[in-house]
Design a protein around this motif. Sequence first.
Motif, PDB file in Angstrom:
ATOM      1  N   LEU A   1       0.829  -1.197  -0.093  1.00 46.42           N
ATOM      2  CA  LEU A   1       0.054   0.006   0.129  1.00 46.42           C
ATOM      3  C   LEU A   1       0.919   1.148   0.069  1.00 46.42           C
ATOM      4  N   PRO A   2       0.718   2.131  -0.770  1.00 47.83           N
ATOM      5  CA  PRO A   2       1.461   3.394  -0.846  1.00 47.83           C
ATOM      6  C   PRO A   2       1.134   4.326   0.415  1.00 47.83           C
ATOM      7  N   ALA A   3       1.960   5.341   0.502  1.00 48.14           N
ATOM      8  CA  ALA A   3       1.860   6.125   1.732  1.00 48.14           C
ATOM      9  C   ALA A   3       0.793   6.967   1.428  1.00 48.14           C
ATOM     10  N   ARG A   4      -0.176   7.429   2.682  1.00 47.93           N
ATOM     11  CA  ARG A   4      -1.013   8.243   2.901  1.00 47.93           C
ATOM     12  C   ARG A   4      -2.522   7.785   1.718  1.00 47.93           C
ATOM     13  N   ALA A   5      -2.445   6.544   1.794  1.00 53.13           N
ATOM     14  CA  ALA A   5      -3.520   6.033   0.931  1.00 53.13           C
ATOM     15  C   ALA A   5      -5.069   6.158   1.552  1.00 53.13           C
ATOM     16  N   ALA A   6      -6.055   6.366   0.969  1.00 55.29           N
ATOM     17  CA  ALA A   6      -7.293   6.500   1.444  1.00 55.29           C
ATOM     18  C   ALA A   6      -8.416   6.308   0.170  1.00 55.29           C
ATOM     19  N   CYS A   7      -9.715   5.829   0.911  1.00 55.12           N
ATOM     20  CA  CYS A   7     -10.506   5.445  -0.044  1.00 55.12           C
ATOM     21  C   CYS A   7     -12.020   6.140   0.538  1.00 55.12           C
ATOM     22  N   LEU A   8     -12.679   6.520  -0.523  1.00 63.13           N
ATOM     23  CA  LEU A   8     -14.131   7.133  -0.235  1.00 63.13           C
ATOM     24  C   LEU A   8     -15.062   6.136  -0.328  1.00 63.13           C
TER      25      LEU A   8
END
Length: 297
Positions: free
Chosen positions: A58-65
């Motif tokens: 997982l890359p840094a600062r990953a987020a999902c909406l």
Amino acid sequence: MRAPLSILIYQRVLAAPDPLFPERLHARRFEQQLRLLTRCFRLMPLARAVAHLAEGTLPARAACLTFDHGYAEHASVALPLLQRHGVPDTFFIAASYLDGGCTWSDIVTEVVRNAPGERLNLARSGFASYDIGCPQRRRAVIEMLLAALRLLPPHERLVRARSMARRITPTMLSSDQLLALHRAGMEVGAHPLHDSALASLSNAAARAEIAAGRSRIEDILQAPVRLFAYPSGKPGEDFEQRHALMLRAQGFQAAVGMGRGAARSGSDLFALPRFAPCAQAGGAFLLRLAGNLFARA
């Protein structure tokens, strides 16, 4: 330490501010949040993020909406804003609401909001007569009714809510709107067919709700559905480990619940935490996102 994954949950995003509930998210504020999110996070489709999480890449600062339930405004309000800012999203759909549905809580809210005069008599629904002579009293009555009905079994709750309304205005997506979300490149996942908490059902009923909800969505999209969201989503209360096993057996990739904290390498892919950001923008919004990264999932 490997990178964490923040998963945000949204429900409604109104076209304009709601005078009765001014704290609710609306289009202008949602767009402000999208601007902040695109600056501070790497926003990813949930399926791709889950695959990276499982692989430890997982890359840094990953987020999902994510959005839940399947409100019509997800297509009419949220989708254009997501497209404008190039943000992927996952929409979890309770298929029984499609094409004319409305949640019990929205029925109650609109009955009280739109009632004429200064008193509302709900004796026929098992309640009393209430003073609704100002916006504050209308809101108080709504909150009281929602709290009372929430204690009832789901079927009885819906029957009582419907008995209050002479006419019910649909609030949920049509099949065509759902297809538009999919064709716009948004991910679509499933709730149980009737949006029921799985822990309230027998094992056989839970399996059937999962399968039927997914099947109806796949029939509309003509595409596989591999992501699932538990209604309410409190681990140990609304769903249990047995439900994760059901989802695995039916070929789902991952499932999300509720709760603070970020997912990390080694997290259970069938009990991924999601948290609701505040409806504000600016510093308060970013502070809540940062705090969630350090919360215990």
